[in-house]
Design a protein around this motif. Structure first.
Motif, PDB file in Angstrom:
ATOM      1  N   PRO A 168      52.436  43.489  23.323  1.00 16.34           N
ATOM      2  CA  PRO A 168      51.084  43.338  23.952  1.00 16.34           C
ATOM      3  C   PRO A 168      51.069  44.340  25.354  1.00 16.34           C
ATOM      4  O   PRO A 168      51.697  44.800  25.773  1.00 16.34           O
ATOM      5  CB  PRO A 168      51.638  41.706  24.854  1.00 16.34           C
ATOM      6  N   SER A 169      49.794  44.394  25.352  1.00 18.02           N
ATOM      7  CA  SER A 169      49.126  45.453  26.452  1.00 18.02           C
ATOM      8  C   SER A 169      49.218  44.706  27.888  1.00 18.02           C
ATOM      9  O   SER A 169      48.010  43.936  28.126  1.00 18.02           O
ATOM     10  CB  SER A 169      47.760  45.702  26.204  1.00 18.02           C
ATOM     11  N   ILE A 170      50.284  44.675  28.473  1.00 23.78           N
ATOM     12  CA  ILE A 170      50.308  44.197  29.655  1.00 23.78           C
ATOM     13  C   ILE A 170      49.945  44.722  30.776  1.00 23.78           C
ATOM     14  O   ILE A 170      49.177  44.182  31.880  1.00 23.78           O
ATOM     15  CB  ILE A 170      51.822  43.840  30.057  1.00 23.78           C
ATOM     16  N   LEU A 171      49.951  46.109  30.779  1.00 29.38           N
ATOM     17  CA  LEU A 171      49.188  46.769  31.817  1.00 29.38           C
ATOM     18  C   LEU A 171      48.415  47.958  31.398  1.00 29.38           C
ATOM     19  O   LEU A 171      48.912  48.958  30.566  1.00 29.38           O
ATOM     20  CB  LEU A 171      50.486  47.376  32.649  1.00 29.38           C
ATOM     21  N   ASP A 172      47.113  47.932  31.757  1.00 30.83           N
ATOM     22  CA  ASP A 172      46.261  49.126  31.613  1.00 30.83           C
ATOM     23  C   ASP A 172      45.783  49.531  32.912  1.00 30.83           C
ATOM     24  O   ASP A 172      44.511  48.967  33.558  1.00 30.83           O
ATOM     25  CB  ASP A 172      45.082  48.597  30.797  1.00 30.83           C
ATOM     26  N   GLY A 173      46.512  50.367  33.582  1.00 28.65           N
ATOM     27  CA  GLY A 173      46.280  50.758  35.028  1.00 28.65           C
ATOM     28  C   GLY A 173      44.919  51.461  35.232  1.00 28.65           C
ATOM     29  O   GLY A 173      44.079  51.151  36.052  1.00 28.65           O
ATOM     30  N   GLU A 174      44.408  52.392  34.177  1.00 30.26           N
ATOM     31  CA  GLU A 174      43.141  52.950  34.005  1.00 30.26           C
ATOM     32  C   GLU A 174      41.916  52.083  34.321  1.00 30.26           C
ATOM     33  O   GLU A 174      41.015  52.096  35.167  1.00 30.26           O
ATOM     34  CB  GLU A 174      42.890  53.925  32.927  1.00 30.26           C
ATOM     35  N   ASN A 175      41.960  51.105  33.460  1.00 27.98           N
ATOM     36  CA  ASN A 175      41.050  50.144  33.614  1.00 27.98           C
ATOM     37  C   ASN A 175      40.943  49.185  34.655  1.00 27.98           C
ATOM     38  O   ASN A 175      39.791  49.022  35.276  1.00 27.98           O
ATOM     39  CB  ASN A 175      41.005  49.276  32.277  1.00 27.98           C
ATOM     40  N   LEU A 176      42.131  48.727  35.001  1.00 29.68           N
ATOM     41  CA  LEU A 176      42.254  47.816  36.400  1.00 29.68           C
ATOM     42  C   LEU A 176      41.537  48.562  37.551  1.00 29.68           C
ATOM     43  O   LEU A 176      40.842  48.202  38.379  1.00 29.68           O
ATOM     44  CB  LEU A 176      43.601  47.610  36.508  1.00 29.68           C
ATOM     45  N   LEU A 177      41.797  50.244  37.641  1.00 25.36           N
ATOM     46  CA  LEU A 177      41.244  50.851  38.547  1.00 25.36           C
ATOM     47  C   LEU A 177      39.745  50.985  38.639  1.00 25.36           C
ATOM     48  O   LEU A 177      38.894  50.962  39.532  1.00 25.36           O
ATOM     49  CB  LEU A 177      41.682  52.283  38.531  1.00 25.36           C
ATOM     50  N   ASN A 178      39.385  51.036  37.244  1.00 30.90           N
ATOM     51  CA  ASN A 178      37.919  51.140  37.050  1.00 30.90           C
ATOM     52  C   ASN A 178      37.191  50.015  37.293  1.00 30.90           C
ATOM     53  O   ASN A 178      36.154  49.975  38.045  1.00 30.90           O
ATOM     54  CB  ASN A 178      37.504  51.413  35.536  1.00 30.90           C
ATOM     55  N   VAL A 179      37.847  48.716  36.994  1.00 31.71           N
ATOM     56  CA  VAL A 179      37.348  47.502  37.576  1.00 31.71           C
ATOM     57  C   VAL A 179      37.352  47.241  38.882  1.00 31.71           C
ATOM     58  O   VAL A 179      36.235  46.830  39.465  1.00 31.71           O
ATOM     59  CB  VAL A 179      38.567  46.386  36.996  1.00 31.71           C
ATOM     60  N   SER A 180      38.287  47.732  39.624  1.00 34.23           N
ATOM     61  CA  SER A 180      38.247  47.703  41.151  1.00 34.23           C
ATOM     62  C   SER A 180      37.210  48.480  41.827  1.00 34.23           C
ATOM     63  O   SER A 180      36.440  48.211  42.672  1.00 34.23           O
ATOM     64  CB  SER A 180      39.558  48.021  41.754  1.00 34.23           C
ATOM     65  N   SER A 181      36.810  49.475  41.323  1.00 35.30           N
ATOM     66  CA  SER A 181      36.062  50.555  41.588  1.00 35.30           C
ATOM     67  C   SER A 181      34.562  49.993  41.506  1.00 35.30           C
ATOM     68  O   SER A 181      33.735  50.018  42.172  1.00 35.30           O
ATOM     69  CB  SER A 181      35.901  51.912  40.993  1.00 35.30           C
ATOM     70  N   SER A 182      34.183  49.397  40.285  1.00 35.16           N
ATOM     71  CA  SER A 182      33.198  48.750  40.176  1.00 35.16           C
ATOM     72  C   SER A 182      32.483  47.546  40.810  1.00 35.16           C
ATOM     73  O   SER A 182      31.445  47.134  41.081  1.00 35.16           O
ATOM     74  CB  SER A 182      32.941  48.470  38.377  1.00 35.16           C
ATOM     75  N   ILE A 183      33.620  46.913  41.285  1.00 35.96           N
ATOM     76  CA  ILE A 183      33.326  45.724  41.898  1.00 35.96           C
ATOM     77  C   ILE A 183      33.203  45.689  43.452  1.00 35.96           C
ATOM     78  O   ILE A 183      33.302  44.635  44.151  1.00 35.96           O
ATOM     79  CB  ILE A 183      34.099  44.562  41.390  1.00 35.96           C
ATOM     80  N   GLN A 184      33.376  47.058  43.814  1.00 36.43           N
ATOM     81  CA  GLN A 184      33.613  46.797  45.320  1.00 36.43           C
ATOM     82  C   GLN A 184      32.535  46.223  46.144  1.00 36.43           C
ATOM     83  O   GLN A 184      32.814  45.884  47.332  1.00 36.43           O
ATOM     84  CB  GLN A 184      33.852  48.412  45.983  1.00 36.43           C
ATOM     85  N   ASN A 185      31.375  46.305  45.798  1.00 38.74           N
ATOM     86  CA  ASN A 185      29.971  45.692  46.378  1.00 38.74           C
ATOM     87  C   ASN A 185      29.633  44.155  45.789  1.00 38.74           C
ATOM     88  O   ASN A 185      28.724  43.718  46.252  1.00 38.74           O
ATOM     89  CB  ASN A 185      28.972  46.389  46.382  1.00 38.74           C
ATOM     90  N   VAL A 186      30.649  43.768  44.877  1.00 38.88           N
ATOM     91  CA  VAL A 186      30.243  42.375  44.460  1.00 38.88           C
ATOM     92  C   VAL A 186      30.695  41.389  45.223  1.00 38.88           C
ATOM     93  O   VAL A 186      31.797  41.358  46.015  1.00 38.88           O
ATOM     94  CB  VAL A 186      30.832  42.258  42.991  1.00 38.88           C
ATOM     95  N   GLN A 187      29.843  40.296  45.504  1.00 33.83           N
ATOM     96  CA  GLN A 187      30.400  39.145  46.345  1.00 33.83           C
ATOM     97  C   GLN A 187      30.617  38.020  45.313  1.00 33.83           C
ATOM     98  O   GLN A 187      30.201  37.587  44.459  1.00 33.83           O
ATOM     99  CB  GLN A 187      28.991  38.567  46.912  1.00 33.83           C
ATOM    100  N   PHE A 188      32.001  37.803  45.377  1.00 36.58           N
ATOM    101  CA  PHE A 188      32.509  36.809  44.530  1.00 36.58           C
ATOM    102  C   PHE A 188      32.867  35.251  45.163  1.00 36.58           C
ATOM    103  O   PHE A 188      33.072  35.365  46.590  1.00 36.58           O
ATOM    104  CB  PHE A 188      34.059  37.202  44.051  1.00 36.58           C
ATOM    105  N   HIS A 189      32.260  34.236  44.556  1.00 35.18           N
ATOM    106  CA  HIS A 189      32.261  32.967  45.289  1.00 35.18           C
ATOM    107  C   HIS A 189      32.954  31.994  44.278  1.00 35.18           C
ATOM    108  O   HIS A 189      32.675  31.920  43.067  1.00 35.18           O
ATOM    109  CB  HIS A 189      30.959  32.337  45.605  1.00 35.18           C
ATOM    110  N   HIS A 190      33.826  31.057  44.849  1.00 34.07           N
ATOM    111  CA  HIS A 190      34.599  30.003  44.420  1.00 34.07           C
ATOM    112  C   HIS A 190      33.572  28.709  44.593  1.00 34.07           C
ATOM    113  O   HIS A 190      33.642  28.121  45.217  1.00 34.07           O
ATOM    114  CB  HIS A 190      35.829  29.667  44.659  1.00 34.07           C
TER     115      HIS A 190
END
Length: 306
Positions: A168-190
């Motif tokens: 199983p692909s447990i860790l895709d560090g490059e994609n997680l970094l891309n995800v983090s970079s892309s959502i820096q200005n996103v407002q998340f609400h529960h």
């Protein structure tokens, strides 16, 4: 914000994920989407559409909501502590026994699941390090469990068994970094999807991807949170969409097509009468039986281009 980097992909496998429908969705987006300043997605799920749009458009505000607290925690933690999550996942990946060690692998998986279930509750009150660990556990369980489901019971306990993936692909560090970079200005609400009403303006585009109406009694995977989503909820959502339409807010909504199992089922045709309803081909991505995976149609509803 659009960049030259690789577009981020959903970091969780999600029932009803929209990666396979992105071309159909892209084709039906408002032609003047670049003129919109706000994008809102009230059922963020795996985020395929959000990531797709973040890579291509400069919105002043992006707001993502979901009733699933665990999911929102993952997004917020990746937003603020992605490197710590990667480090935690790396440790879990390195400790995960190989598929030849079946018993040890099972023990590891069910221990992680037990630890995760022991902390069910107000996840936002956890310490920073606890939130990092929980986010890593969520990703690990999602990547190693049966069919990559996220499913909890009425008590909020993760109840999916171990999967049969050899590697199983447990860790895709490059994609997680891309995800983090892309959502820096996103407002998340529960929050419930109706919370969308707090963020609307004349230049707002909303994409709804609610839990799909099951095609059969055995095909429902809507229990991604403790509360279900029944026909009454679907009707309430349709009323909200009509309210948005009256206020001049453009929206798109996706859902299952009841006509796959009953040609006479007019549930969504009646519910969204007056709006544009397109039926598009899709692969049934998550099904417990291989014979149940194939081409079906899903619906895309829009209150523009009608």
């Amino acid at each position: 914000m659009p960049t030259e980097t690789t577009a981020p992909r959903p970091f969780l496998k999600w029932a009803g994920g929209k990666r396979q429908l992105l071309s159909e969705i892209q084709e039906r987006l408002p032609e003047n989407l670049d003129d919109y300043d706000t994008y809102v997605e009230p059922f963020i799920g795996g985020g395929a559409v959000m990531f797709h749009l973040l890579h291509r458009h400069n919105f002043e505000r992006v707001i993502a909501l979901d009733i699933n607290a665990e999911l929102i925690l993952c997004y917020k933690t990746l937003q603020s502590d992605v490197k710590k999550v990667i480090a935690e996942l790396r440790k879990m990946r390195d400790r995960y026994p190989s598929h030849e060690m079946a018993d040890e692998r099972k023990d590891f998986f069910y221990q992680v699941r037990s630890d995760w279930n022991a902390s069910v509750g107000d996840v936002f009150s956890l310490t920073n390090s606890e939130q990092v660990k929980r986010t890593a556990q969520t990703i690990f369980l999602n990547r190693t469990c049966f069919n990559g489901l996220f499913r909890v019971n009425s008590k909020g306990l993760f109840n999916v068994p171990i999967g049969s993936y050899k590697n199983p692909s447990i860790l895709d560090g490059e994609n997680l970094l891309n995800v983090s970079s892309s959502i820096q200005n996103v407002q998340f609400h529960h929050a419930q999807y109706s919370h969308v009403l707090h963020f609307l303006g004349k230049k707002t585009f909303v994409y709804f991807d609610p839990p799909y109406r099951p095609l059969t009694t055995s095909s429902s995977f809507t229990a991604y949170s403790k509360s279900g989503f029944n026909d009454e909820n679907q009707e309430q959502l349709a009323e909200l969409c009509r309210q948005l339409d009256k206020n001049g807010v453009q929206f798109m909504l996706s859902n299952s097509d009841p006509k796959n199992s009953d040609k006479k089922d007019q549930f969504f045709d009646d519910l969204y009468d007056g709006f544009r309803i397109d039926r598009v081909k899709a692969n049934r991505a998550i099904n417990s039986k291989g014979s149940g995976r194939g081409k079906i149609t899903e619906i895309l509803v829009q209150n523009y281009n009608t």
